[in-house]
Design an enzyme around this catalytic site. Structure first.
Site: not given
Length: 843
Positions: A14, A18, A128
């Site tokens: 993936g 960042m 998050d």
């Protein structure tokens, strides 16, 4: 190809903003890992590299079954990397948005709640929590990833219309949406959103922009689950509670609640969920608690000698108490059906042997428990004494010398049996009641009676905290008499000196006297004088339009002397003053709102900012003033964004500072701050860039010449793109240090003032109005703006006066409307408006 020593990259798993994640083999231990490598482009800012490694090390400190394990952290050349546990099951939610079965969803949420609770105990907040950060192992267990990694560069982030990077708000708690500090309860809110999405297939709140979603998290009610899974509504409701204190407080609490639900499902409860998800009952089910409707375990049925219970000896007092009745019943009860003695049994002999054995056992038992058994023998005289003592206690006959008081009788019983619990408890009850009598006598001012009762209580109770407390109070009361005269004298002196309230004031001293003697005439008269003095202060405050002080003095009167005769009239005057103040505040806030709509935000006493602040000073809770100040802050942010567009970092910082002081939680502040940082970076880069090329220099010369022509023609800020202001800005965009462009744009305010004066001389206030707006836009802090505004207002009023004289009412009304928008408090307005209104009445 990327090379990380010690790792062999197999394929990409993936990519985010960042970092990129690869499936790799850690060669030293031949183990598959997920290798997360930070983008080398971010190395331009060293903070990113330090943050990447520092937060990865923090995540490595979390050793929990349901937190993704961290194996290694390091840097190889230009690559920062994290080697972590590889989870082959993928994210908890499928990309097609399909729902999950309730049993699966509950298990995942329970596991992640345990991980969050563990992190909370370690002092960490994930911040998050979302489906993409909950991954599944091959065995189906869930694990939380990206712990502590900044959301600012996560793959789910997007750009807003203003260019500010913000996080996806769908999983933000209300306090996180407000920009307030968060703790572990914010993560639990996000976990509730994940649970809802797993069950329903979508997030609970949806809108077109992030601000709207954040507002929905703050204001909208908790979403309702659809039919079929409504049994989980209490769990969702508590996870998504708007206030953190109304949610589960720890992840362990969430996990425990889900365990109870799972147990209930296993036992056949919640049939609607069973209908959705067939479940296999556990072969070894755990009994459910009563709160979930579990039945009490049924008593085991006897099954013969194979399950015979071991005999047990009951309490001695229970055995003795039951001897007579049970023995009689045993003698009189016939043998159970089917249990007749067998023929030929030597029953008499066996009974004799049994009787001897029983007697032997009884003798041994009686000898070893003789003291206990002795206490069970009838004691008629002793019991009669206790009975009389109890009746005396209930009748309130506590003490005396005739031998019939509760104290005397319980003492007599204790003399007969020093260890008797009934007598001991009775004497304790007498002592407690005597303490109550002493307390009541002290409150009634009967110090002699209080002392007598207290001494008797002390003798019985032997002291204790209550005795000592009451003794201290009594001693204080006994010494109070001498103090009363001193208090009255001090109160008179304080009243004469104007020391009315507060510590050592006349009111306190008079009340101190009345606390011990509620009918003291001197103290009552003194309080009347205190109330008179406070009423005089309140009326003086009303005369000075200080309603707050007047109300405070009336509150003092109500507290000190509620029956004061002048209090109702005083309260009526305060109510009238408050109404007048309210009307004045309403007018001020209405004028402030008009100024805000007209764009006169700050810079003068009559601007929106100062008017809103004046209202809030008098009424801190005024909702319209609060909302107005928030709009002012929003206007400052708009000004800051315009300054950022103009590459003016200093002005932008000033506007953002003012906005932050007014509304620090304003959502757009963060975005503008981020844009300002980017501007400063661009300016720093621009300062270091090479000199403009000859072609660029020629283009700057052309733009400066065109700007000068536009300024001479009066085209200062319009038309857009061809105005002097835009031409100069275009030149500065090419060469920010061009002196002619800088000097030209600095001359524009003076040119606007010159044209403004000419427009007033020509009797063209509308043209002057447009030029005033030019000055405000180019130089909003120019000191001449207030005086120019005043001149323009008078020009419009003069025009209105002239149009009224000519009978042109509509033209007059237009001029008056413009003047009112500029200066609603101008004293010339009302008379001119009345004259214009009179024109309408004429035939």
């Amino acid at each position: 190809m990327i090379e990380i020593p010690g790792y062999r990259l197999l394929r990409q798993l993936g990519r985010g903003g960042m970092a990129t994640v690869y499936l790799a083999v850690q060669e030293s231990v031949d183990r598959e890992v997920a290798l997360k490598i930070m983008s080398p482009a971010l190395l331009a800012d060293p903070n990113f590299g330090e943050r990447f490694l520092r937060e990865a090390k923090i995540a490595a400190r979390l050793h929990h079954r349901h937190v993704v394990g961290i194996h290694d952290v390091g840097r190889a050349g230009d690559y920062h990397y994290i080697a972590m546990e590889y989870l082959g099951g993928g994210p908890v939610l499928a990309k097609d948005g399909s729902t999950r079965e309730p049993a699966f969803a509950l298990r995942v949420i329970r596991e992640i709640a345990g991980a969050l609770g563990y992190a909370q105990e370690k002092g960490f907040v994930h911040r998050d929590v979302k489906p993409d950060n909950i991954l599944l192992r091959d065995d189906g267990s869930a694990a939380l990833t990206d712990f502590g990694i900044a959301r600012a560069l996560d793959s789910t982030l997007r750009m807003t219309k203003t260019g500010a990077v913000v996080g996806t708000p769908h999983y933000m708690s209300p306090e996180q949406a407000r920009g307030k500090p968060v703790d572990g309860r914010s993560d639990l809110y996000a976990l509730g959103v994940v649970l809802y999405e797993m069950l329903v297939g979508r997030v609970p709140y949806q809108a077109d922009d992030s601000l709207a979603i954040g507002i929905m998290h703050i204001t909208q009610p908790v979403p309702v689950l659809p039919d079929g899974i409504g049994a989980l509504q209490p769990l969702i409701g508590r996870l998504l509670a708007k206030q953190p204190e109304d949610r589960f407080q720890t992840g362990q609490e969430v996990a425990a609640a889900i365990v109870e639900i799972e147990r209930r499902l296993e036992s056949g409860g919640l049939p609607e969920l069973h209908a959705l998800q067939p479940m296999t009952a556990s072969r070894h089910q755990t009994p459910l608690p009563e709160s979930f409707g579990a039945a009490e375990p049924a008593p085991a049925a006897a099954s013969g000698a194979a399950e015979r219970a071991e005999p047990s000896l009951g309490r001695i007092d229970q055995i003795v108490a039951a001897l007579d009745g049970d023995a009689i019943r045993a003698e009189r009860s016939p043998a159970p059906s089917g249990r007749t003695p067998r023929p030929g049994t030597p029953r008499g002999g066996l009974l004799a042997i049994g009787a001897i054995a029983v007697l032997a056992i009884g003798a041994v038992f009686a000898w070893s428990n003789q003291d206990r058994l002795r206490a069970l023998l009838p004691r008629t005289e002793f019991n009669d004494t206790l009975s009389r003592a109890q009746r005396a206690l209930e009748a309130g006959n506590l003490t005396g010398k005739q031998g019939e008081s509760a104290r005397e009788l319980f003492l007599a019983a204790r003399a007969q049996d020093p260890d008797n619990d009934v007598a001991r408890r009775g004497l304790d009850a007498v002592g407690r009641q005597l303490l109550g009598r002493a307390e009541a006598a002290l409150k009634a001012g009967d110090l002699v009676g209080a002392r007598e009762a207290l001494n008797d209580a002390r003798e019985l109770l032997g002291g204790g905290a209550e005795v000592e407390r009451l003794d201290a109070s009594l001693k204080q009361g006994e010494s109070r008499g001498d103090e009363v005269g001193e208090w009255l004298a001090s109160a008179r002196s304080a009243l004469d000196a104007g020391r009315i309230t507060g510590s050592g004031g006349a009111a306190e001293l008079y009340q101190r006297v009345l606390a011990g003697d509620k009918d003291n005439a001197l103290a009552l008269a003194g309080l009347q004088k205190v109330a008179d003095a406070l009423a005089a202060q309140a009326r003086s405050a009303l005369a000075a339009k200080d309603v707050t002080t007047a109300a405070a003095r009336s509150d003092d009167i109500a507290r000190i002397l509620p029956a004061y005769a002048g209090l109702p009239d005083l309260l009526g005057q305060i109510a009238q003053a408050r109404e007048a103040e309210r009307v004045a505040l309403e007018e001020t806030v209405t004028r402030a709102e008009a100024q805000l709509r007209a764009g006169r935000v700050s810079g003068s006493e009559d601007a929106a900012l100062e008017l809103f602040r004046a209202v809030q000073k008098l009424d801190p809770a005024n909702a319209r003033a609060k909302a107005g100040l928030r709009k002012v802050a929003q206007a400052f942010v708009v000004q800051a964004n315009a300054a950022i567009d103009d590459s003016n970092a200093g002005v932008a910082d000033k506007w953002l500072t003012q906005a932050s002081e007014l509304a620090p939680d304003l959502p757009d502040l963060r975005a503008s701050r981020a844009n300002l940082r980017e501007l400063r970076e661009r300016l720093a880069i621009g300062a270091e860039r090479s000199a403009p090329t000859p072609a660029q220099i020629e283009q700057v010369r052309r733009l400066v010449a065109e700007a000068g022509t536009a300024a001479a023609a009066g085209n200062l800020i319009v038309p857009p793109g061809d105005s002097a202001y835009d031409k100069y800005r275009a030149a500065l965009a090419i060469d920010g240090n061009d002196r002619e462009a800088l000097a030209g744009i600095a001359r524009l305010p003076a040119r606007a003032k010159e044209l403004f004066a000419q427009a007033l001389t020509d009797g063209a206030p509308q043209r002057a109005h447009a030029l005033l707006d030019s000055v405000r836009q180019i130089a909003p802090d120019d000191a001449a703006v207030p005086s120019m505004t005043e001149k323009l207002v008078n020009a419009f009023l003069d025009q209105a006066d002239a149009r009224i004289g000519e009978g042109r009412r509509e033209d007059a009304v237009r001029a008056l409307s413009t003047a009112r928008g500029l200066a609603p408090g101008n004293p010339r307005l009302a008379p001119l408006e009345a004259r214009a209104q009179a024109l309408a009445a004429k035939p």
